[in-house]
Structure formats: C-alpha cells, structure tokens
Enzyme design. Structure first.
Site, short mmCIF file in Angstrom:
data_model
loop_
_atom_site.label_atom_id
_atom_site.label_comp_id
_atom_site.label_asym_id
_atom_site.label_seq_id
_atom_site.Cartn_x
_atom_site.Cartn_y
_atom_site.Cartn_z
N ASP A 2 -53.73 -22.71 67.01
CA ASP A 2 -52.27 -22.85 67.13
C ASP A 2 -51.88 -23.82 68.24
O ASP A 2 -52.68 -24.15 69.13
CB ASP A 2 -51.67 -21.45 67.39
CG ASP A 2 -50.30 -21.29 66.76
OD1 ASP A 2 -49.65 -22.32 66.50
OD2 ASP A 2 -49.88 -20.15 66.53
N ASP A 53 -43.97 -21.16 59.50
CA ASP A 53 -43.78 -19.77 59.92
C ASP A 53 -42.78 -19.08 59.00
O ASP A 53 -42.57 -17.88 59.11
CB ASP A 53 -43.23 -19.71 61.36
CG ASP A 53 -44.35 -19.72 62.39
OD1 ASP A 53 -45.52 -19.66 61.98
OD2 ASP A 53 -44.04 -19.79 63.58
C1 GLA Z 1 -47.01 -19.19 66.12
C2 GLA Z 1 -47.65 -19.19 64.77
C3 GLA Z 1 -47.55 -17.82 64.17
C4 GLA Z 1 -48.24 -16.83 65.07
C5 GLA Z 1 -47.65 -16.91 66.46
C6 GLA Z 1 -48.44 -16.07 67.44
O1 GLA Z 1 -45.65 -19.00 66.05
O2 GLA Z 1 -47.08 -20.16 63.95
O3 GLA Z 1 -48.13 -17.79 62.88
O4 GLA Z 1 -49.61 -17.09 65.10
O5 GLA Z 1 -47.63 -18.22 66.95
O6 GLA Z 1 -47.95 -16.16 68.71
#
Ligand code: GLA
Length: 789
Positions: free
Chosen positions: A482, A552
């Site tokens: 990420d 997301d």
């Molecule tokens: C980001 C990612 C999510 C999740 C969060 C965790 O927003 O896109 O899918 O993994 O971080 O903190």
C-alpha cells in the site's frame, strides 16, 4: 519486424496491423512520415514526405542551406527548443554557459534482434520472437553537434500486440555537466487534428472516470505532482477519430511505464498538426547530468487500432499479459481472497481472524489476507508505520497466525506500507532523517504519516532486510503493497543540493530498485499494488506486481464506472475487485449481493466483509458465486475483454469476456435503476463467431424476497406482513432463484440483430418470461457454442 531503407534512410516499424515510419530528413533531423494501418514495405517511402513547397511567413528557417526548411511544421521525433519549432519540446537542456538551445541530428542506427532492458526502470520484455534473426528493436543515436551530447532513441515492435514502444536516453559524451530541465520519453506528431481525446481522471474512491472531448488549438495537459502516478490523471491517453466507437473507427492509445510524477500532453499547432508527448513531469524537475553519465526516460507504449476502442484496449491487455507482468503470473489463476479490512478495520485479534479464515475455507475461498494493523502498536491510523514487529493483539504474532491459516488449507497474505513512516514509531526515533520533510518547516501530514526517503540507499537496505525477514518468517504467499499519502514538503536529508531537483524521480528509482530486489528474491509471492485504491494504477507498478487494488470503493454501481474506465488500458487480470458489505461503506448504497459479485467477478475476486455474520441466504449465494467463479476463472481473468455499453452514458452497462476460439463467453449485464414500463432490449454482440450457433443462459442467481415487499402475497397461499418476522425469516432463508432465461441464436443474428432479452418487470406481473432486474440489478449470461449435430 523492422526494416531499414539505407538509400533513403527510412525506418519502418511494422506490427501485424500497423506501421510506424520515420526517416532522416536532409537536415539530419529524425522525422515521422506515418503512423497508422499497416503498409506493405517498399524500398522508398518518399511519397509520404510532407509537401511544403512555399516559404511560410513569420517562420524561422532552420539553416540557409535549406531554404524552405522550418522545424515548426516538421513531424519531429525528438523536438528541442531553440531552432524554430515553437511547439512544446521533448527535451530542454541548460548548459554551463547558460545557453538552452539544443539541436539533435542523426548519427547512426542499429537494428537489434533482442530488446535490451532498461537500467533502473521497468521495461517491456520481449522474449518471444519466432525468428531470431528478425529485427524487433532499434536504437537510433542522435547527436548535439555543439555540446556533444547523445540522445539514444530506443524502439521495439510487439507484432502480435500491435504495440510499438519508445524511450529516450540522454548520454553525456561531452565534457561539461548538463542540466536537464525536461526529458520526456516520446513524441508523436500527427498531420491532422480531426481527433478526440480520451483520458482517465478521478480521485479517491472515484478512479478512472472516462472523459472524451474534441481537440482544439492549444495545449491540453494532464499530469501528476503527487509523487505517484495518481488517480487524478492516469498516465494514459487516447486519440480517436470523432466517429470512433468501441467497435469501429480509428484510434491511437498511449501508456507510460512510470509510477511517479508524469505529464501527458496533446498540442494542436497553428498548422493543425497534433503533437502527443508523455514522460516524467518537467514541473519541479531538474537533473544534473555529469560527463560520462546517462539519463534514462521511462518507456512509452503506443498502439493503433482501425477497429475502435475495444481493439486498442485488447492490444494493451495482450501487451500487459505477455510483455509487462513477470512471466510466472501470465495465465496464472489468481486466487480468490478474503481480506479483513472492511470486516474488522483495526479491531481484530487472532480469534476473530481465525473465525473469518475458517468461514472462508467453508465458502471455497483460497487466500486469507491480513490487512493493516498487525504490527507495532498500530490500533488506528496514527502510528507504527516503518516498524515491522508484531502487534500484541496477535497471540504468537503473524508467524503463528500464518501457520494456523495454512493448516486450514488457505494461502496467507499480508498488508505492508513500506514507503511510509509514522512519527510515533521506533524507526522514526532512531532515524528521523529518513522522513521526507524540511528541518525548518513543520511537515504537512497525510493520513497522519510521512513518506520515508526512498532516494536513500540505506532506507532501501533497511526495507529489504525487514520485508525479507517478514515474508520468510510468516511464509507469505501474497503481499498487498500500500501507499496512502501523496507528496508534500519534499526534501531529502540524504541528497545533495544539486540532487534535490530530481527527488521525485529518485524516489521512484529507489522504489523500483527495492521492488526488483524483492520480486527477484521472492518470485513465488503474488504482489498486489495499492495506493488508497487506484492512486498508483500504472504500467510501471504492473511490471513488478501483476495486480492492483482498483479502488477503495467497492460499491457495485461505482465499480462499474471504475472498472469500465480502468479497462481502457488494463486487463481484468490486473484489477482486483471485492464483494463488500451492504450498505456500502463508501456510499451507503444497498445493492444486491448478486450484483456485487457480478461486477467483482470481472476481475480478481475477493470478499471484504465480515463473512462470519452472513445470513443463510448470503452464505448460500456466496458459495455458489465462488463455485461459478472457479469454473469460469480462466475466462473471467484472461478472456478477451469487450466493453459493450458504457455506465457513463447508459442506465444499463454491458461487457463481455470471450474465449480465444470464440466458443464461450460471459456477458455481464447491469442496471442502475429500474425504469417503469421499460423498453425492449436487444443488445448486439458483434464479437462472436458469425457462423457459430450459441446457447445463452443466465447464471442461476438468487433474489432477495424482501425486494418484493407486500407484493409477495400475490404468489403465496398465506398472507404475510411486509418486514414482519415471517417475511424476514423467509427473506434470510428462502432461496428464490431468478427466472431462467435461455436463448439459442446464431452469431450472425447476435451481431446484426442482437440478443432479444426477455421483457423486464412491469408493475405487478411476474411470470417465468419476465426478467426482474430491479435497481442495481444484474445478470451474468453464459454464452456457449452449440456443438454441431
Ligand atoms: C488503504 C487501502 C485499503 C486498506 C487501508 C488500510 O486505504 O486502500 O484497502 O488496506 O489502506 O489502512
């Protein structure tokens, strides 16, 4: 195949369906003659020369020896500023005497039977040439005669994919340091401007929105200053003829293998020519190039289609699968995952995770992914990034959890965010100088965190050691990588004064170096890239990580737009898509669980909701979804993807994946809202085999009885109360299948007349021939060739 006409100094780069032709002009400049549908090779292409026989007023004549030659109208391969071309240049260099004029002319060229890899940057791989003696790559060397700098222009042809790749390398063969103020990767000049521009814009939870507009005089410019390629503007452009549709018309597509600050521009000149350029963003960029050093620009891939946008996208999809992702992931069945993020957020312990894992196994899921919150003392967003020791809430840590999960017969995956550092972390206490910020200024935070200095080799070593240890000790099969904040306060304590201007690029180079080391050391780990969803969905990241968390936003209707737009450049196997809870955590919309699946199924499927809390109805539906996905996984992940009807312009969206031999397809059909007294629908499917006969059946899916409210009494022998106990009990337990649909038609009829779908629900009447789709409703139709009798 690449041809060289030595007499006329012409280069012909030919793919299965396209030709790109360049030549050395009399002045020594490398110019473009043609890019479009394939031309038969001939010994002389001078008939393609520009016919500019009059002297233009108010122009700069390049050199008195060529009375009519002005760079302003030439279709230039490597335009620079200073000799009469007033369009935006590919290169802009500043020399030690403060002069800024550059003029690169032909020195020599070399045809190559193998494509050399780029140093320090990802590049397309070209292992598959049938004939080892056939040139598939080309290097043309241009030289700046006064300053003695070389520009190496690299090309490769991908015949099957119908793609040509380009990049430029500046080599300082002179004796002075040169300051690079702009070094883009590639330029294409087209002779006309009768084109429309298609690009992908967006933001968090709203990525890859398709925009289309006519070109007009001036410069259209998209870019990223965020440090990542960004969801604001994907490094992708398409130029399409005004009549270009998904299935007909001409278009050119361009993509950049780069994950940082980029710029892509389209300029219509006063002479109605169109210039396209892509590369590293020249805003806030400078690079000191010392003698004997070189600067490599990222690779651009471009494709031409005479048959509409689907062909353009399919050519790119083929390229991604065969020449961009690492070969071990090409055609590899991507596992179905459960991810605990939206199920638990930070609030979990080993017991909760194990109950999710056990339920996942029962449902048929293959991979368990432990998301954020497993390390340091990270129980919310404010701490611990940069630390890699286990959080107390996991008894026995991730090693034990992984062991237990694997003993269930699931794979184990883990979330990391290596490019970040929290102020509240052990590593920050030890190395505050690793954070990106300026000592005199309070740094702005993004999600409470700072970036770690990826331009510092010490940081790369630290991350490599920590991550290698983690991946080994937890026996990891999958990694979600990420990146949750954009650049601000950029300043590196490691870089010298002169190097600061190249920080954003050096950050990306550091990232690529780390990814190269990790993917080499752990070739069996499936990496998935993520940046708050699709904030870094690009061809550069795909070179290391074959799939990306698309957004997301897992709301099914929002995902239609996002996946539709993303498919312009990226194939379904690059997009991860999950079924999440109802109502959606991003938009609070209630969509049927079958629609959430029907959308997510056209990508790498996952579940991201608390599967320990499912109703009987949901459990049953999910079990069947997973069985269906497994049965058709190859087609869903690797079939040829066709966009049919756009969610950006229609109430109904349609797309389809087709097998190579056209014997089987899956059609996704989605409806945003139910319209009253709806029209008859007969969508055309021109991509099937015209001579084959097909049987078309809907996937058997469930309907929630709750949708029918008190209307349910029309078909029951007893009366029940809407939302009463019996109604709720029935809705949660009684599995009501949608009416079966079956159509048997020849490919020619499907192409020319369409698929005559049953009528949709129209007030009260429910018979077996009526399709109840409803708001946010959907179907997947399985299309199979009928064997010849
Ligand atoms: C980001 C990612 C999510 C999740 C969060 C965790 O927003 O896109 O899918 O993994 O971080 O903190």
């Amino acid at each position: 195949m690449i041809y060289y006409n030595s007499k006329t100094q012409e280069f012909h780069l030919q793919t299965n369906d396209s030709s790109y032709i360049m030549k050395v002009a009399e002045s020594g400049h490398l110019i473009q003659l043609y890019y479009g549908a394939k031309l038969t090779h001939r010994e002389d292409f001078s008939s393609l020369d520009q016919r500019l026989n009059t002297k233009l007023g108010s122009t700069t004549i390049y050199n008195p020896s060529y009375e009519r030659l002005t760079l302003e109208t030439l279709k230039l391969e490597a335009p620079c500023y200073g000799k009469g071309d007033y369009r935006d240049p590919l290169l802009h260099l500043k020399y030690t005497d403060a002069s800024r004029t550059s003029d690169f002319v032909f020195k020599n060229a070399q045809l190559l039977c193998e494509k050399p890899a780029l140093i320090d940057l990802p590049s397309t791989n070209h292992h598959t040439t049938q004939d080892k003696d056939e040139p598939i790559a080309l290097r043309i060397i241009l030289q700046e005669p006064v300053k003695n700098i070389e520009l190496h222009l690299n090309y490769a042809v991908f015949e099957q994919a119908n793609v040509i790749s380009k990049n430029a390398i500046l080599v300082n063969t002179g004796s002075e340091t040169v300051q690079i103020q702009r070094a883009l990767s590639a330029c294409l000049d087209l002779s006309h401007n009768n084109l429309e521009l298609i690009h992908l814009h967006g933001k968090w939870i709203r990525e890859a929105q398709v925009a289309r507009q006519a070109l007009s005089p001036g410069i259209f410019h998209i870019d990223s200053k965020k440090g990542v390629s960004s969801a604001n503007h994907n490094p992708f452009l398409c130029l399409a003829s005004p009549d270009c549709s998904e299935s007909s018309g001409e278009c050119y597509g361009f993509g950049l293998l780069y994950s940082g600050n980029h710029q892509c521009s389209v300029e219509v000149s006063p002479y109605d020519q169109t210039r396209v350029m892509l590369g590293i963003n020249s805003f806030d960029f400078s690079w000191e190039l010392a003698p004997n050093n070189s600067f490599t620009t990222p690779e651009v891939v471009m494709t031409y289609s005479a048959n509409g946008l689907n062909t353009m996208s399919q050519q790119f999809h083929y390229l991604v699968q065969k020449h961009i992702i690492a070969p071990q992931w090409n055609n590899y069945p991507r596992p179905i995952q459960v991810n605990n993020w939206e199920a638990t957020y930070f609030d979990f312990n080993s017991k909760k995770l194990m109950s999710i894992a056990k339920q996942a196994k029962k449902l048929g899921i293959e991979l368990f992914v432990l998301d954020d919150g497993w390390f340091g003392h990270r129980d919310d967003e404010t701490s611990s990034l940069g630390d890699y020791f286990d959080n107390k809430k996991l008894r026995g840590g991730v090693n034990r959890l992984s062991k237990k999960i694997k003993s269930l017969g699931l794979q184990f995956g883990i979330w990391v965010e290596p490019e970040m550092i929290s102020i509240d972390s052990k590593v920050y206490k030890q190395h505050p100088e690793w954070a990106i910020k300026h000592a005199d200024r309070e740094a702005s935070l993004g999600r409470h965190q700072l970036l770690i200095d990826m331009s510092n080799p010490e940081v790369i070593d630290y991350l490599f050691t920590q991550l290698s240890h983690l991946f080994t000790r937890a026996n990891v099969d999958y990694v979600k990588w990420d990146h949750n904040r954009n650049f601000s306060d950029i300043y590196s304590s490691y870089l010298s004064h002169e190097e600061q201007g190249g920080f954003a690029h050096r950050y990306v180079l550091g990232l690529y170096r780390l990814l190269e080391k990790l993917t080499t050391a752990f070739p069996h780990i499936l990496f998935e890239s993520c940046s708050s969803g699709g904030n870094r969905f690009d061809l550069g990241m795909l070179s290391y990580m074959p799939q990306t968390w698309t957004s997301d936003n897992t709301d099914a209707l929002e995902r239609l737009n996002i996946q539709y737009g993303t498919s312009m450049l990226y194939p379904p196997s690059a997009m991860s898509a999950h079924v999440s809870a109802k109502p959606s955590h991003q938009v609070l919309r209630h969509t049927p669980i079958e629609t959430r699946f029907n959308v997510a199924a056209f990508g790498n499927l996952g579940y991201q909701l608390d599967i320990t809390q499912l109703t009987h109805y949901e459990r049953k539906a999910i079990t069947q979804q997973i069985a269906f996905y497994k049965k058709h996984r190859q087609l869903l992940q690797y079939g040829t993807f066709y966009r049919i009807q756009s969610p950006f312009t229609h109430n109904q969206t349609m797309w389809l994946v087709l097998s190579e031999d056209k014997s089987e397809a899956l059609l996704g059909y989605y409806q945003k809202i139910q319209q009253s007294n709806p029209s008859l629908e007969c969508p055309r499917l021109p991509m099937l085999d015209l001579r084959k006969e097909y049987l078309i059946q809907n996937r058997s899916q469930y309907l929630n009885l709750r949708n029918f409210g008190s209307l349910i009494n029309e078909s029951l022998p007893i009366r029940i109360k809407d939302r009463g106990i019996i109604h709720t009990l029935l809705a949660n337990r009684y599995m009501h299948c949608v009416a079966d649909e079956e159509y048997r038609l020849y490919g020619d009829q499907l192409a020319y007349n369409g698929l005559p779908l049953n009528t949709q629900f129209t007030a009260t009447e429910m018979t077996d021939n009526i399709r109840y789709i409803g708001d946010a409703g959907s179907r997947i139709y399985h299309i199979q060739q009928v064997p010849k009798a």
